[in-house]
Design a protein around this motif. Structure first.
Motif, PDB file in Angstrom:
ATOM      1  N   THR A  66       0.838  -1.208   0.000  1.00  9.46           N
ATOM      2  CA  THR A  66       0.000   0.000   0.000  1.00  9.46           C
ATOM      3  C   THR A  66       0.870   1.254   0.000  1.00  9.46           C
ATOM      4  N   GLU A  67       1.904   1.257   0.847  1.00  9.01           N
ATOM      5  CA  GLU A  67       2.797   2.417   0.914  1.00  9.01           C
ATOM      6  C   GLU A  67       3.589   2.586  -0.378  1.00  9.01           C
ATOM      7  N   GLY A  70       1.482   4.045  -2.963  1.00  9.94           N
ATOM      8  CA  GLY A  70       1.284   5.455  -2.626  1.00  9.94           C
ATOM      9  C   GLY A  70       2.457   6.338  -3.037  1.00  9.94           C
ATOM     10  N   ARG A  95      -8.802   7.241  -5.631  1.00  8.80           N
ATOM     11  CA  ARG A  95      -7.514   7.958  -5.552  1.00  8.80           C
ATOM     12  C   ARG A  95      -6.586   7.548  -6.684  1.00  8.80           C
ATOM     13  N   ARG A  99      -5.227  10.072  -9.788  1.00  9.40           N
ATOM     14  CA  ARG A  99      -3.805  10.276 -10.066  1.00  9.40           C
ATOM     15  C   ARG A  99      -3.368   9.551 -11.338  1.00  9.40           C
TER      16      ARG A  99
END
Length: 170
Positions: A66-67, A70, A95, A99
């Motif tokens: 997940t990070e 991101g 999200r 992006r």
């Protein structure tokens, strides 16, 4: 990692534990980050000049995946191929869409013709010495349970092989 480096990509290798840094850089990574450290994302952003990542290959999932996703720049891509952490990365479709981030998962398998071409390319790179298998450890076949425990505890590097009784490679 080796294929990306062979294609002249600027690779930032990520793994757990400082002991893997030498292996990661020997496989072509320009830099290494230890994702068990709390500052690993800051180090990724420093390595990209603050721009973020173009592409993430996520075999870990969970918080790490997940990070990492991101940390993608706008328009970046993620290829999700595993969940060694025991869970998938959390993806917020809104999200990601905002992006312009694309995600490819395990269901986007190449066609048989594409697979043959990819295998031929990989074999040519191996023949040229630009791609090498990494066999981190071997176990006798009768110790398969120990091999699984080592993999599950994430103490292994590279591939783990089971060697049949009487084989002299182990």
């Amino acid at each position: 990692m080796q294929l990306a480096a062979a294609a002249d990509a600027h690779v930032i290798g990520a793994a757990r534990g400082a002991g893997k840094a030498e292996l990661v850089t020997s496989l072509g990574a320009a830099s290494y980050v230890d994702y068990s450290r709390p500052d690993w994302l800051e180090r990724v952003m420093e390595a990209t000049g603050g721009v973020g990542l173009d592409l993430v290959f996520d075999g870990v999932g969970g918080r790490i995946g997940t990070e990492a996703i991101g940390a993608l720049r706008e328009g970046g891509r993620a290829s999700i191929y595993g969940m060694a952490s025991g869970a998938g990365a959390e993806l917020d479709e809104g999200r990601l869409r905002a992006r312009s981030i694309g995600v490819i998962g395990l269901t986007a398998a190449p066609s048989p013709a594409q697979t043959r071409a990819l295998i031929a390319d990989a074999l040519n790179l191996a023949a040229d010495g630009k791609l090498r298998p990494v066999i981190g450890q071997t176990f006798p076949l009768e110790s398969a349970a120990a091999a699984h425990r080592a993999i599950e505890s994430r103490t292994t590097t590279g591939k783990t092989l089971l060697i049949p009784a009487g084989d002299t490679r182990g």
